[in-house]
Each structure stands twice: as structure tokens, then as C-alpha cells.
Design an enzyme around this catalytic site. Structure first.
Site, PDB file in Angstrom:
ATOM      1  N   MET A  22      10.164  25.258  -1.941  1.00  0.00           N
ATOM      2  CA  MET A  22       9.375  24.401  -2.605  1.00  0.00           C
ATOM      3  C   MET A  22      10.072  23.372  -3.717  1.00  0.00           C
ATOM      4  SD  MET A  22       5.930  25.270  -4.985  1.00  0.00           S
ATOM      5  CE  MET A  22       4.849  26.028  -4.002  1.00  0.00           C
ATOM      6  N   TYR A  64      15.231  32.289   1.376  1.00  0.00           N
ATOM      7  CA  TYR A  64      14.161  33.054   1.925  1.00  0.00           C
ATOM      8  C   TYR A  64      14.393  33.859   3.099  1.00  0.00           C
ATOM      9  CZ  TYR A  64      11.111  31.846  -2.195  1.00  0.00           C
ATOM     10  OH  TYR A  64      10.345  31.488  -3.216  1.00  0.00           O
ATOM     11  N   ARG A 105     -11.623  -0.114  13.757  1.00  0.00           N
ATOM     12  CA  ARG A 105     -11.648   0.655  12.538  1.00  0.00           C
ATOM     13  C   ARG A 105     -12.391   0.145  11.465  1.00  0.00           C
ATOM     14  NH1 ARG A 105      -5.341   0.675  10.095  1.00  0.00           N
ATOM     15  NH2 ARG A 105      -5.767  -1.212   9.273  1.00  0.00           N
ATOM     16  N   LYS A 107       0.857  -1.375   0.042  1.00  0.00           N
ATOM     17  CA  LYS A 107      -0.038   0.163  -0.028  1.00  0.00           C
ATOM     18  C   LYS A 107       0.806   1.184  -0.057  1.00  0.00           C
ATOM     19  CE  LYS A 107      -0.536  -0.090   4.823  1.00  0.00           C
ATOM     20  NZ  LYS A 107      -1.319  -0.723   5.852  1.00  0.00           N
TER      21      LYS A 107
HETATM   22  C1  LIG Z   1      -0.478  -1.904   6.784  1.00  0.00           C
HETATM   23  C2  LIG Z   1      -1.079  -3.300   6.880  1.00  0.00           C
HETATM   24  C3  LIG Z   1      -0.194  -4.128   7.203  1.00  0.00           C
HETATM   25  C4  LIG Z   1       1.290  -4.241   7.248  1.00  0.00           C
HETATM   26  O1  LIG Z   1       1.673  -3.612   8.422  1.00  0.00           O
HETATM   27  P1  LIG Z   1       3.334  -3.681   8.797  1.00  0.00           P
HETATM   28  O2  LIG Z   1       3.205  -3.132  10.234  1.00  0.00           O
HETATM   29  O3  LIG Z   1       3.989  -2.468   7.885  1.00  0.00           O
HETATM   30  O4  LIG Z   1       3.905  -4.791   8.492  1.00  0.00           O
HETATM   31  C5  LIG Z   1      -1.042  -5.641   7.600  1.00  0.00           C
HETATM   32  N1  LIG Z   1      -2.382  -5.611   7.399  1.00  0.00           N
HETATM   33  C6  LIG Z   1      -3.263  -4.479   7.394  1.00  0.00           C
HETATM   34  C7  LIG Z   1      -4.475  -4.765   7.364  1.00  0.00           C
HETATM   35  C8  LIG Z   1      -2.423  -3.288   6.891  1.00  0.00           C
HETATM   36  O5  LIG Z   1      -3.290  -2.314   6.914  1.00  0.00           O
END
Ligand SMILES: *Cc1c(COP(=O)(O)O)cnc(C)c1O
EC number: 5.1.1.1
Length: 385
Positions: A325, A277, A136, A37
Site C-alpha cells: 500500500m 508480503y 455520449r 481535466k
Molecule cells: C478529453 C477531451 C479532449 C482532449 O482529448 P485529447 O485526445 O487528450 O487531446 C477534447 N475534447 C473533449 C470533449 C474531451 O473530453
């Protein structure tokens, strides 16, 4: 094609090392799902995924259908993709058609998935995410019995691919009581499955911290994000490992990421002059200054104004003035050999010096993950050995 103002390199040998290390921790049978992700935690999905496949990864997890499509575009046909987060209803058919499995965290999604699967004439693969205490996403206990009935009844069209949950904070020992409670509640859900004689193909709950430090959380699959990129989830998890192997230090996980640019210009600045700046930096002596062709719009944290440094000719060059920037300046008075076009290391190693993401983030209050995942996706990524 013209050049971008900075570049990111991924070290394949370091990644392979990390995969081997994690594999040793989790044992032979569990699937190692690589969590990519947030553009592979800033490493770049397009470059990272094919590299990971070369290192034996066959399963990737993402946070959205959008990211799943990014992985799908670059991965090999037999690679599995799992969506752990947002997928809009209109994208369910896309997932089914492309064999992408996805989390289901409320009952209502199931009949919709069934309808789509029937229409397409191909089964959908769902992971039921259950609520165990992170509050969540996660299916409530009250919806679970009818979910199991649904899955039993429609097993030709909706495959019970996984039963999963996510720990909220497994990297910190101070959360142990909460993590244990979450695991216990997960086992209650498992028991309900056993009572109904229905079994998910994959049971999975462990993130990096859990997989590395809590062997009993390793079921059929682990979802590994931060550790595969070479970061210990927390100092506590690192110390737990040191205890286990009885060592004082262990470079078991290696950073795979480095970020580089080149000197754009060099100038002499007289004592008393201000740099960049405002009046944030005044030259304390006659100084030689190098100009960097990137700034906060390129992911370089503005909080490093007047405090960070870069590596030039293997030496630390302190940042002078504010991060702009798309420019910032560094002091190279002590590096007379530096010239325009020389390589600059923003994160990574040069000769005997190194700048870690953590040294970067310590002074800015950013999390490692936050800093990395904010790196713009337009920065080119390449694999090096
Ligand atoms: C991000 C995520 C992981 C991985 O987490 P890490 O701590 O980076 O290994 C695993 N499961 C879910 C549902 C996540 O959102």
C-alpha cells in the site's frame, strides 16, 4: 511543512516546445485550448495552469464545474475557462458570474440558463455540443432547430459561444470512416446555422489526434489534451507525422513530467529469504535491497510487482516482491554506491537511462492517460526549467 513521500516535476521548457509544435501544426489563427481535466492528466492543475499561462495559453477546458473552480482559483483574470462536461443546475449562476463558458447538450438547459443570466444581469456563454456519432453527450438533431430559434431570440442573455462535437476515437485510423461521418454530420449542423443566419463565435471539434493529423478539423479552436503533455495520441498519429516530415524519428513532442522519490532504507537479504508480503519473491543470492516510501495508495501500479524498475544512480533497479500500500522494494545489489536518501526516479530520466510512462503502462495494461490521471492530487508538483 513536512515532506510528502514522492514529488512530481514539470519541465517548462518541454511544455513550451510542445505548445510551439502544436501551434505550428494548427496554424496561427485557431485558439489552443489546453484540456486540463483529471487534474491536468495527473500533472496537477494548480502547478500546471500557471506554467501553461507563462507559455502563452489563455484558454483551458475542463470536465466539470468542480475542475473549473480549481482552474479559476489559480489562473489569471483574463484567462478563459470552458466546462465540457458535468455542471449541476445549481452551479449555473457560478459559471455565469465568473465568465466560465459551458457545453449545453440538451435543450432543457437553455431556459434555465436564460433565467439565471437574467437574474444575475450578465450574459451566459454556451457551447452547443451536437450529437454526431459518439453517442455520449451531444444535442440530438431534433432539438437543434428550436435551439437556434432560442439563441436568436435571447442573444442578449445567452451568447452562442461555440458549436462543437467530440470525436470518438480519432487516434486510430481504423475509425476513419466513423470520424469522417462525425465531421460530415457536424457540417450539417453548421449548415443549419448558416440557413438561419446565426453564427457561433467558435467552431471547435478537434482533440489532439485530429488537430495533429486532420488539418480540416481545425476550425476556430482546438481542444488539446494528451499531446500538450508530450504524448502522441497513438503510434499511428506519430507515424503520420513522420511521413509528413519525411523523417525516421522526431522528438517533436517532449515529456514534461517526472516522478521522483528517495531511498527510505537499505538492507542486506540472505539467499533463500522472502521479501515483503507472502512468497512472491525469494532472494536467489545474497542481495542488497532498497526500500521505497510509496506504493499503490500513492498511484504506483500494483501490477508492477516483480516486474517494473526504478532508476538509482542512473541504473535500473528491478522491483522485487509485491507493491504494498505504501512501500515497495527494489534490488540494488549492482549499485553499491546507493545510500539512504538518494534520489530515485520512478518516471523520467536519470543520467543516461529513462523510464517512460509508456514503458510503465505496457506491462500493466493501463492507458497512459489512466496511469497519469490516477496519480493522487496530494503529491506535490513543482515546475523546473
Ligand atoms: C478529453 C477531451 C479532449 C482532449 O482529448 P485529447 O485526445 O487528450 O487531446 C477534447 N475534447 C473533449 C470533449 C474531451 O473530453
Amino acid at each position: 511543512m513536512v515532506k510528502h513521500s514522492s514529488r512530481i516535476e514539470l519541465k517548462q521548457s518541454a511544455y513550451k516546445n510542445n505548445v510551439n509544435f502544436i501551434r505550428k501544426k494548427i496554424g496561427d489563427h485557431a485558439i489552443l485550448s489546453s484540456v486540463v481535466k483529471a487534474n491536468a492528466y495527473g500533472h496537477g492543475i494548480e502547478t500546471f495552469v500557471p506554467m501553461a499561462e507563462k507559455c502563452g495559453i489563455k484558454h483551458f477546458s475542463v470536465a466539470s464545474a468542480f475542475e473549473a473552480e480549481e482552474v479559476h482559483n489559480v489562473c489569471s483574470p483574463e484567462t478563459e475557462i470552458m466546462i465540457m462536461g458535468i455542471m449541476y443546475e445549481e452551479d449555473i449562476p457560478w459559471a455565469i458570474e465568473n465568465d466560465v463558458s459551458f457545453f449545453v447538450y440538451n435543450y432543457d438547459r437553455l431556459p434555465k440558463t436564460l433565467a439565471a443570466a437574467k437574474k444575475i444581469g450578465k450574459p451566459a456563454k454556451v457551447h452547443i455540443e451536437v450529437e454526431t456519432g459518439a453517442n455520449r453527450t451531444g444535442m440530438q438533431k431534433s432539438e437543434f432547430p428550436k435551439t437556434l430559434n432560442f439563441l436568436l431570440k435571447n442573444k442578449e442573455h445567452v451568447i452562442f459561444e461555440g458549436l462543437c462535437t467530440h470525436f470518438g476515437g480519432a487516434e486510430s485510423r481504423s475509425n476513419d470512416f466513423k470520424i469522417e461521418m462525425q465531421h460530415k454530420r457536424y457540417k450539417d449542423f453548421l449548415k443549419q446555422c448558416r440557413d438561419k443566419k446565426i453564427t457561433p463565435n467558435l467552431k471547435h471539434i478537434a482533440c489532439s489526434a485530429a488537430a495533429l493529423a486532420m488539418p480540416d478539423t481545425v476550425y476556430d479552436m482546438v481542444r488539446i489534451g494528451v499531446a500538450q503533455y508530450g504524448f502522441w495520441p497513438s503510434p499511428e498519429i506519430y507515424y503520420a507525422h513522420l511521413n509528413e516530415v519525411n523523417k525516421k524519428a522526431d522528438a517533436a513532442l517532449k515529456r514534461i513530467f517526472s516522478w521522483k522519490t528517495d531511498i527510505m532504507d537499505i538492507r542486506d537479504v540472505q539467499q533463500g529469504e522472502f521479501i515483503g508480503y507472502g512468497t512472491a519473491f525469494q532472494a536467489t543470492h545474497q542481495m542488497k535491497i532498497a526500500v521505497m516510501p510509496l506504493g499503490y495508495s500513492n498511484g504506483y501500479p500494483r501490477a508492477l510487482s516483480n516486474r517494473g524498475h526504478v532508476l538509482i544512480d542512473g541504473k535500473k533497479a528491478p522491483i522485487v516482491g509485491l507493491i504494498n500500500m505504501n512501500l515497495f522494494m527494489v534490488d540494488i545489489s549492482h549499485i553499491p554506491v546507493a545510500k539512504i536518501g538518494d534520489e530515485v526516479v520512478l518516471i523520467g530520466r536519470q543520467n543516461n537511462n529513462v523510464i517512460n510512462v509508456s514503458s510503465f503502462t505496457n506491462s500493466t495494461q493501463l492507458l497512459n492517460n489512466e496511469m497519469l490521471s490516477r496519480l493522487p492530487s496530494v503529491i506535490p508538483r513543482t515546475v523546473v526549467r
